[in-house]
Scaffold this active site. Structure first.
Site, short mmCIF file in Angstrom:
data_model
loop_
_atom_site.label_atom_id
_atom_site.label_comp_id
_atom_site.label_asym_id
_atom_site.label_seq_id
_atom_site.Cartn_x
_atom_site.Cartn_y
_atom_site.Cartn_z
N TYR A 1 3.53 -0.79 -2.36
CA TYR A 1 4.45 -1.29 -1.73
C TYR A 1 4.20 -2.95 -1.90
O TYR A 1 3.01 -3.43 -1.82
CB TYR A 1 4.34 -0.91 -0.10
CG TYR A 1 5.18 -1.81 0.59
CD1 TYR A 1 6.59 -1.86 0.49
CD2 TYR A 1 4.76 -2.40 1.71
CE1 TYR A 1 7.38 -2.64 1.20
CE2 TYR A 1 5.37 -3.29 2.43
CZ TYR A 1 6.75 -3.38 2.24
OH TYR A 1 7.58 -4.35 3.14
N ARG B 1 -5.00 -4.77 25.62
CA ARG B 1 -5.00 -5.12 24.05
C ARG B 1 -6.09 -3.96 23.59
O ARG B 1 -6.21 -3.46 22.51
CB ARG B 1 -5.37 -6.37 23.91
CG ARG B 1 -5.73 -6.65 22.53
CD ARG B 1 -6.05 -8.03 21.62
NE ARG B 1 -6.12 -9.05 22.95
CZ ARG B 1 -7.29 -9.36 23.31
NH1 ARG B 1 -8.36 -8.85 22.91
NH2 ARG B 1 -7.33 -10.31 24.11
N ASP C 1 -3.14 4.88 0.93
CA ASP C 1 -1.91 4.74 1.72
C ASP C 1 -1.15 6.14 1.57
O ASP C 1 -0.86 6.48 0.64
CB ASP C 1 -1.11 3.73 1.00
CG ASP C 1 0.10 3.26 2.00
OD1 ASP C 1 0.74 4.26 2.53
OD2 ASP C 1 0.48 1.70 1.94
N LYS D 1 7.77 5.00 9.04
CA LYS D 1 8.46 5.96 7.98
C LYS D 1 8.16 7.36 8.53
O LYS D 1 8.67 7.67 9.69
CB LYS D 1 7.65 5.84 6.68
CG LYS D 1 7.50 4.55 6.55
CD LYS D 1 8.64 3.54 6.19
CE LYS D 1 8.61 2.16 5.93
NZ LYS D 1 7.45 1.25 5.64
#
Ligand code: P1T
Length: 376
Positions: free
Chosen positions: A98, A46, A170, A195
């Site tokens: 978004y 992690r 972003d 994306k």
């Protein structure tokens, strides 16, 4: 080193153990330690994993950032960035983001004492009056999803910094190939790697890139403490994706421009939103700030019925959420990606029921155009 070279080589040194040219998928949860406190730089996956580290170095280099962190989704990357804020802080949020980003502020962060105001940052003069004594962050998308408005990042950064606020951008829609926000004064860049960075519609992931050492230390701490990490397999996929980012983005851009021009002249289309068109209200800013216009185009069909007809008639373009993959995807933002934005807010943004969004893929352009033409 040029961008395409960096995309292929940054973080991608041959594997020290075997010489493998592709960074291996280190599918392990833990690492053997030689003695207490003695290890090879990895303890528990992690905290750190070599496949993820390679990707973090790669995308950080592409954004021109010193530090990078890979997350399990774009939303996890954004959520972890927003943990730089504390209860009582205020954020200026671009009025079109978004839908999931708006929802995070509206439905979750508001429960933790974080205030926000929506501001149309495409006109930088709207910014100054929006600052409050407790404003700690300006968060923008440019171009925005899905109405494609463009924000002048240098102008916004200058105003925000004068108020002691961080700027977060972003950069999902253009990728670092066409826009590097840090070069324009932005402090933190976030991505949905789902994306263009991954580019093949087969992985969900997110990224944060930044230069400030103290903020980077905190985001790394959040990544480990809250644990929304990108898996080794997804890290491998995105690392493979970025190797072809330069060639893919050129192809998306070429097809995107052609589709936008085609739609702009189509008698059934009322309006096209694409910063590459001279008619776009922020075309001059886009030309200055971006080195390409990319593959995202939205257009107005005039009504929900018309939008439905187009979306049910396409054969090559796939009806679905997401964007940035090699295949053309088409969607209805009002009922899909932006359903969490209240109807009156959508109307104010021009995010109408007749709006259709296309993520223009890299298929042969004649095939994309004839599909859209028959659907219209
Ligand atoms: O889906 P995820 O990887 O969590 O990324 C969220 C996100 C963040 N920022 C932008 C600009 C985005 O477009 C997205 C996700 N967007 C879609 C799924 C979509 O179809 O618009």
């Amino acid at each position: 080193m040029g961008f395409a070279t960096k995309a292929i080589h940054a973080g991608n040194a041959p594997d020290p153990a075997t010489g493998a040219v592709s960074v291996p998928i280190y599918q392990t949860s833990t690492f053997a330690q030689e003695a207490l406190g003695v290890n090879k730089g990895y303890e528990y996956a992690r905290t750190k994993n070599p496949t993820r580290t390679a990707l973090e170095q790669n995308i950080a280099a592409l954004e021109g950032a010193k530090f990078g962190f890979a997350f399990a989704s774009g939303m996890a990357a954004i959520d972890s960035t927003l943990r730089l804020l504390k209860s009582g802080d205020h954020v200026i949020l671009g009025d079109n983001t978004y839908g999931g980003t708006f929802r995070l502020f509206d439905r979750i962060l508001s429960n933790y004492g974080i205030e926000f105001d929506l501001v149309n940052t495409s006109d930088a003069s709207n910014l100054e009056p929006a600052f409050k004594p407790n404003t700690k962050m300006v968060f923008v998308e440019t171009p925005t999803n899905p109405v494609m408005t463009v924000t002048d990042l240098a102008a916004v950064s200058e105003i925000a910094h004068a108020h002691g606020a961080r700027v977060v951008c972003d950069n999902t829609f253009l990728s670092p190939y066409f826009q590097r926000p840090i070069e324009h004064g932005v402090d933190i860049v976030v991505h949905s790697t789902t994306k263009y960075l991954n580019g093949h519609s087969d992985s969900v992931g997110g990224f944060v890139a930044l230069n400030d050492e103290k903020d980077a230390e905190w985001i790394g701490f959040v990544q480990n403490s809250a644990g929304a990490i990108l898996s080794p397999f997804d890290s491998f996929l995105v690392l493979r994706g970025t190797k072809t980012l330069a060639v893919r983005m050129e192809a998306h851009d070429k097809n995107g421009r052609t589709v936008a021009n085609f739609l702009a002249e189509h008698p059934r289309v009322q309006k096209v939103h694409y910063p590459g068109l001279a008619s776009h209200p922020q075309h001059e800013i886009a030309k200055r700030q971006q080195s390409g216009f990319g593959g995202m185009v939205s257009f107005e069909t005039g009504s929900l019925d018309n939008a439905k007809k187009v979306l049910s008639s396409v054969k090559l373009c796939t009806l679905g959420e997401s964007l940035g993959g090699v295949e053309s995807l088409i969607c209805h933002p009002a009922s899909m990606t932006h359903a969490s934005v209240p109807a009156e807010r959508r109307a104010a943004l021009g995010l109408t029921d007749g709006l259709v969004r296309i993520s223009v893929g890299i298929e042969d352009i004649e095939d994309i155009l004839s599909d859209l033409d028959q659907a219209l």
